[in-house]
Motif scaffolding. Structure first.
Motif, PDB file in Angstrom:
ATOM      1  N   UNK A   1      41.281  40.075  38.604  1.00 52.20           N
ATOM      2  CA  UNK A   1      41.763  38.703  38.432  1.00 52.20           C
ATOM      3  C   UNK A   1      42.591  38.221  39.620  1.00 52.20           C
ATOM      4  N   UNK A   2      43.237  39.168  40.289  1.00 56.51           N
ATOM      5  CA  UNK A   2      44.144  38.779  41.373  1.00 56.51           C
ATOM      6  C   UNK A   2      43.906  39.532  42.675  1.00 56.51           C
ATOM      7  N   UNK A   3      42.982  40.508  42.657  1.00 54.89           N
ATOM      8  CA  UNK A   3      42.832  41.382  43.822  1.00 54.89           C
ATOM      9  C   UNK A   3      41.372  41.593  44.174  1.00 54.89           C
ATOM     10  N   UNK A   4      41.158  41.873  45.452  1.00 51.30           N
ATOM     11  CA  UNK A   4      39.831  42.321  45.866  1.00 51.30           C
ATOM     12  C   UNK A   4      39.737  43.819  45.586  1.00 51.30           C
ATOM     13  N   UNK A   5      38.670  44.203  44.910  1.00 50.30           N
ATOM     14  CA  UNK A   5      38.484  45.606  44.515  1.00 50.30           C
ATOM     15  C   UNK A   5      37.143  46.118  45.030  1.00 50.30           C
ATOM     16  N   UNK A   6      37.163  47.295  45.675  1.00 47.99           N
ATOM     17  CA  UNK A   6      35.909  47.921  46.107  1.00 47.99           C
ATOM     18  C   UNK A   6      35.631  49.136  45.230  1.00 47.99           C
ATOM     19  N   UNK A   7      34.380  49.273  44.798  1.00 46.33           N
ATOM     20  CA  UNK A   7      33.987  50.503  44.081  1.00 46.33           C
ATOM     21  C   UNK A   7      32.962  51.227  44.940  1.00 46.33           C
ATOM     22  N   UNK A   8      33.274  52.459  45.291  1.00 44.87           N
ATOM     23  CA  UNK A   8      32.422  53.233  46.197  1.00 44.87           C
ATOM     24  C   UNK A   8      31.479  54.162  45.426  1.00 44.87           C
TER      25      UNK A   8
ATOM     26  N   UNK B   1      31.254  33.133  36.922  1.00 41.69           N
ATOM     27  CA  UNK B   1      32.139  34.277  36.775  1.00 41.69           C
ATOM     28  C   UNK B   1      32.898  34.491  38.084  1.00 41.69           C
ATOM     29  N   UNK B   2      33.974  33.749  38.269  1.00 36.48           N
ATOM     30  CA  UNK B   2      34.683  33.735  39.551  1.00 36.48           C
ATOM     31  C   UNK B   2      35.300  35.103  39.873  1.00 36.48           C
ATOM     32  N   UNK B   3      35.727  35.777  38.836  1.00 37.91           N
ATOM     33  CA  UNK B   3      36.353  37.092  38.961  1.00 37.91           C
ATOM     34  C   UNK B   3      35.461  38.082  39.718  1.00 37.91           C
ATOM     35  N   UNK B   4      34.143  37.914  39.566  1.00 39.15           N
ATOM     36  CA  UNK B   4      33.213  38.845  40.201  1.00 39.15           C
ATOM     37  C   UNK B   4      33.140  38.667  41.717  1.00 39.15           C
ATOM     38  N   UNK B   5      33.639  37.540  42.204  1.00 39.23           N
ATOM     39  CA  UNK B   5      33.668  37.349  43.655  1.00 39.23           C
ATOM     40  C   UNK B   5      34.680  38.275  44.323  1.00 39.23           C
ATOM     41  N   UNK B   6      35.595  38.818  43.541  1.00 40.28           N
ATOM     42  CA  UNK B   6      36.580  39.768  44.069  1.00 40.28           C
ATOM     43  C   UNK B   6      36.072  41.221  44.091  1.00 40.28           C
ATOM     44  N   UNK B   7      34.881  41.419  43.559  1.00 42.31           N
ATOM     45  CA  UNK B   7      34.357  42.786  43.456  1.00 42.31           C
ATOM     46  C   UNK B   7      33.392  43.108  44.605  1.00 42.31           C
TER      47      UNK B   7
ATOM     48  N   UNK C   1      42.211  45.192  48.236  1.00 43.45           N
ATOM     49  CA  UNK C   1      43.525  45.623  47.758  1.00 43.45           C
ATOM     50  C   UNK C   1      43.498  46.928  46.981  1.00 43.45           C
ATOM     51  N   UNK C   2      42.301  47.290  46.503  1.00 37.90           N
ATOM     52  CA  UNK C   2      42.228  48.474  45.649  1.00 37.90           C
ATOM     53  C   UNK C   2      40.855  49.112  45.815  1.00 37.90           C
ATOM     54  N   UNK C   3      40.840  50.435  45.985  1.00 38.36           N
ATOM     55  CA  UNK C   3      39.576  51.142  46.198  1.00 38.36           C
ATOM     56  C   UNK C   3      39.363  52.173  45.095  1.00 38.36           C
ATOM     57  N   UNK C   4      38.219  52.094  44.459  1.00 36.62           N
ATOM     58  CA  UNK C   4      37.886  53.034  43.381  1.00 36.62           C
ATOM     59  C   UNK C   4      36.709  53.886  43.822  1.00 36.62           C
ATOM     60  N   UNK C   5      36.847  55.195  43.711  1.00 39.38           N
ATOM     61  CA  UNK C   5      35.744  56.095  44.029  1.00 39.38           C
ATOM     62  C   UNK C   5      35.055  56.547  42.752  1.00 39.38           C
ATOM     63  N   UNK C   6      33.737  56.756  42.828  1.00 37.61           N
ATOM     64  CA  UNK C   6      33.014  57.279  41.652  1.00 37.61           C
ATOM     65  C   UNK C   6      32.520  58.676  41.987  1.00 37.61           C
ATOM     66  N   UNK C   7      32.557  59.557  40.993  1.00 38.08           N
ATOM     67  CA  UNK C   7      32.074  60.915  41.212  1.00 38.08           C
ATOM     68  C   UNK C   7      31.561  61.542  39.934  1.00 38.08           C
TER      69      UNK C   7
END
Lengths: 239, 239
Positions: free
Chosen positions: A108-115, A1-7, A77-83
């Motif tokens: 698929x194209x970006x590094x994404x962080x979920x906080x 699952x290559x896509x998960x390397x961006x997470x 590239x993109x930061x998602x916060x959880x609350x």
């Protein structure tokens, strides 16, 4: 699952080492590769190891511990916060299920962080404001989820949307021919035992047909049923 | 959420009191009311209280501890087993997401129990066979989930699906009592007609039980079936 390397899963100031271990296991359960921890309180690797179990061992060994949240948010590239909180100053734009297709699309194209915030206070308003989007998991009465439960649910939804998993069903349903045989034999039994509870025979026959259809018989089950009916008819006739 | 009063979350032989607490909190998070524990190992209320937190306190205080799984499965109309294993003898019919709309539909008119096995071994094959359906949560590489994570994900999906409006007809299923009556009568017919195709009678009886469970009989259908069986037995005996 290559896509998960961006997470990048980011735990911000987690209090309990047990939770870090639980989170490592949850990452492994859903194919997430990168676990980042910002300023953990008294991090104890040995405690975390226990709750990570063998499943999360690899994730835990490669955990990245940083002291400033910017070290990770500036790298993606993109930061998602959880609350959990839906109130006032805190902006929540999406429920998890609404936003998860976008997360997968972004990955698929970006590094994404979920906080994920600290167990007691969650993410601060300032941290939430610095996110590109914030999401929440709707709960009953807006009660707050355990940290690792929230993570497991977020990863479960992402994994589901990536995989769209389909378990093959090996259930072979009864063929129309088998159902017809059952119907005919059942009618024979009914006639042998005079089991027609009202006068309208046509209606009753339709009931029986509907009854057989509603059973959703598998092919295997229909064979058991047919065998039993055959023996019953033979015995009824013999007598 | 009245529908959730029909749901029974059943932990079978859980090892760790921490997990029971985590599960109580997850129940509260998604509006589940009934937590049942079968034969816990060294249950320590004080330990469970900590992980339940204030959120799960009420659920934990009302926990039902029983010593035999039958005490709960005989009380409900539908039993769902959960399993991580997709192998060999173990039949898994549905992934969670496929079956969750059915769970919600069933809950409108029926008591439903969802069983979660012990942390190390899960549910036994025998326990799984006694379930009306079994479900699994697809994971990466089929790694097994932490017990309370699995529960949280199942409840999250149910909660999500309850919120959605639905139009499907409500189905009233056959009660355990009706199913047992059918089983007993079917056995009588089988004995009257000597329909036991192989030597292992116990295995054969289990087949019959499974057969009845797989039919997913509605209450209405079970009445038709019972009437026919009653007449058949009477006729077989008369001769």
């Amino acid at each position: 699952m290559k896509i998960m390397e961006n997470l990048y899963i980011v735990l911000v100031r987690p209090k309990f080492s047990e939770n870090i271990g639980f989170c490592a296991r949850a990452c492994a359960n859903f194919g997430a590769k990168n676990l980042v921890v910002v300023n953990p309180e008294n991090f104890d690797y040995q405690i975390a190891k226990k709750t990570a179990t063998n499943i999360g061992k690899n994730i835990l060994e490669n955990i990245e511990i940083i002291s400033d949240i910017g070290e990770i948010t500036n790298k993606v590239n993109f930061v998602i916060g959880t609350t959990a909180r839906l109130g006032e100053q805190r902006k929540v734009n999406y429920s998890l299920v609404e936003f998860v297709p976008d997360i997968v699309g972004l990955l698929e194209e970006n590094k994404v962080a979920i906080l994920f915030g600290n167990e007691r206070t969650g993410l601060t308003n300032e941290e939430l404001l610095s996110c590109d989007e914030t999401i929440t998991i709707p709960t009953y009465n807006n009660t707050s989820l355990n940290l690792s439960h929230a993570l497991a649910i977020v990863l479960y939804e992402i994994h589901k949307n990536i995989e769209k998993p389909r378990l093959e069903k090996e259930i072979k349903l009864a063929s129309p021919k088998e159902k017809e045989l059952i119907f005919n034999m059942l009618i024979e039994v009914i006639k042998e035992v005079n089991y027609i509870p009202h006068n309208n025979e046509t209606l009753w026959m339709r009931n029986i047909k509907e009854f057989i259809n509603n059973l959703n018989l598998t092919s295997r089950n229909s064979k058991i049923f047919l065998g039993l009916l055959r023996s019953t008819i033979k015995k009824l006739r013999r007598n």
